[in-house]
Motif scaffolding. Sequence first.
Motif, PDB file in Angstrom:
ATOM      1  N   LEU A 196       8.493  -6.137  -8.574  1.00 15.19           N
ATOM      2  CA  LEU A 196       9.014  -4.974  -7.791  1.00 15.19           C
ATOM      3  C   LEU A 196       9.298  -5.405  -6.271  1.00 15.19           C
ATOM      4  N   CYS A 245       9.209   2.776  -2.107  1.00 17.74           N
ATOM      5  CA  CYS A 245       8.326   2.446  -3.401  1.00 17.74           C
ATOM      6  C   CYS A 245       7.292   1.181  -3.237  1.00 17.74           C
ATOM      7  N   VAL A 283      -1.372   1.512  -2.339  1.00 16.84           N
ATOM      8  CA  VAL A 283      -2.308   1.970  -3.082  1.00 16.84           C
ATOM      9  C   VAL A 283      -2.884   0.729  -3.633  1.00 16.84           C
ATOM     10  N   TYR A 284      -2.243  -0.296  -4.007  1.00 15.81           N
ATOM     11  CA  TYR A 284      -2.797  -1.526  -4.564  1.00 15.81           C
ATOM     12  C   TYR A 284      -3.734  -2.221  -3.687  1.00 15.81           C
ATOM     13  N   TYR A 316       3.546   1.088  -3.016  1.00 15.13           N
ATOM     14  CA  TYR A 316       2.684   0.494  -4.117  1.00 15.13           C
ATOM     15  C   TYR A 316       1.666  -0.429  -3.358  1.00 15.13           C
TER      16      TYR A 316
END
Lengths: 249, 280
Positions: free
Chosen positions: B229, B253, B260-261, B257
Motif C-alpha cells: 500500500l 488511506c 489502525v494497524y 491504515y
Amino acid sequence: MRLLISVIVAIVATNYLVALYFPERYPEKLPQAFATSRGSAGGTRDLILVGLGLRRLASDIAMIDLLVYYGTHEHAGHETGGRFAGDPSLTGRAPPGVLRRRAAGSEILGSYIDLLPLARRILGLDPYFRYATLYAAGALAFNEDRTRQAVDLLNEARLRDQKYWPYTLTLSSIAYKKINDFPELVRSLEPLIELPECPSMLKNISANIYWKIGRREDALRIYRGLRDFAPEDDYRSNARYKLELLGEK
Amino acid sequence: MAAIGSSMPKPIMADRLARILAVSKLTLLEEVRHKVLNATFLFAGVLIYFGVVLSRLALGFEERFFRDIGFAFLEFFGLAILLQSVYRIVEQDVHRGSSVEMYFVRPIERWEFLLGRYFGMAALLWMSLGVMGGAWSGLVAMRGFVFETLYLYVFLEIYLKLLIMLSTAFALATIATSQASYFISALLIYASGHVAYLIRSLLEHQERMDMTSLLLLKPLSYILPNFSLFGAVNNLESILAGAVRYDFYDFACVLGYSLVYGGSLALLASWRFSRREILI
C-alpha cells in the motif's frame, strides 16, 4: 482475550478492505523479471530487493547490469556495434553473472543476445522505467539491427505506459529505418532528443544520420549538446571528435 | 455512603496523558544522544559513497538512482534504529527492570508505561528521519537535482511504514524469548509484508491457479502488514509523469491504515507487557 480478538478482527478487516480497494500494482510483470534473471547473479538480488520493498532500486541495478553488459566487447574487433556506430565505449569482456540465454523465437541474433532479456527484466521490475526502455529499444533497433525485438519491447512497455508518446515516436522511427527513409527517421526522432530522459545513444544516432543526409547544422546542434551535457565521457569525447571533423573548434 | 477505596480519585485522562508523555520524553532523551547522531553520520557516509561513487555507474539516470538509494537507506537506517532500540528498551525494562524500577514507585500503569515508550520511540524515529532526510535533501541540492513536493509524501509514507514496524517490534519484544528470535521474526514480517500481497496477486493471476499455495497464503496476507500500500516510493516517476494516480486520498488511506494497524499492535503489546513478570 477479548482485546486479542478485537485486535485480530481490526487487522483482518483493515487488510481485507485494503485488498479490496487497493489491488497490487503491476504484479503480473514480476514473474517475467524473475524468469529472466533466474540462475544469474542478479536473480537473488532482485528477490531480496523486492522483498525489502525496493523494486525501483532493483530495476536501477538491473539497468546498471544492462549498461555494463552493453558497454563491453562481446567479440574482439567489434568496433561499431551497428550501422550508425551508436556506442563508442565498447571495451573489455562481458562480466560474469550476466545472462547468456538465447531469446526464443528471435530474429537474426548478432552480438549482445541478452540485451532483450535484460531489458525485459528491467521492465518487469519497473514498467515505468522509460529511460531503460528507450535505451534498450534504441540499441536493439539502431545498433543491433534487431527491429522486431525493439518493437516487441516498446509494445510491451506501452501496455502499461500507454500515454507516453515517445514510445510511439520510437516505433515510427524504427518503421522508417526498416524502409531506409532516413529524413523521416530523424524527423520522428527529433522530439525525443529534447526530452531529458532521451539516451545519449539516440541523440548520437540522430546526429550521425543528420550528418549522413547532409543536414550539417542539425548534426552540429546535437553534437554540441552531447559535448556539453552528455553524462557519458565517451559520448562527450566522440562529440568533440565529430565536431572537429565537421570543422568546428 | 461511599464504598471503601472510592475515596482514591480515579486517574483522569489528562493525568494519564501527562504520565505517558513523561515516559516518552525520557525515552527520547535516553535514545536520542547516541542513536540519532550515529545513524546520521553513518547515513551521510553511506549516501555520499553511493551517491558519488555508484551513481557514476548509473549513466543517464543518476538522479533517479541517487533518489532511490537515498529513500532505501532512509528506510533501512530507520528500521535498524527501531529494531535495536525497541529490543534494548523492553529487555531492559522486563528482564533487568532498571528503568521500570524507577517508574513503578510512582503510580503508573504498565500499559501507560509501554505507550510512553512507544511514543518516545516514535518521536525518536521522526527526529532521525528528519535529520537524515535533511542531510539527503542537502545532497540532492548540492548535486543540482530537483526536489519534488512528492518527496515529502514519500518521507511520510516511510515514517508511517516504520511506525507499523515499531508496533510490530514492541509486540514481538514482549513475546520473544531471545534476541535472535526477535530479530528474525521482525525481519520476516517486514519482508513478508512487502511480498505477501504480491505473491497472492501473482497466484490469483496465474492461468492454472495453485489452490494449495493460495489457501495457505491468503489467510496470512490478511494478518501481515500490507506494505504494498505504501507505493509512492516505488512509483515516483510514474506519479510525477501522471501515468499513475496519487493524491491526498491515497495518502489518507495509508495514514488510516497505519493508525489502525499500528494502533492495534501497540494495544496488543501493551496488553502483553501488562501481563509479563518484571524481573528486578
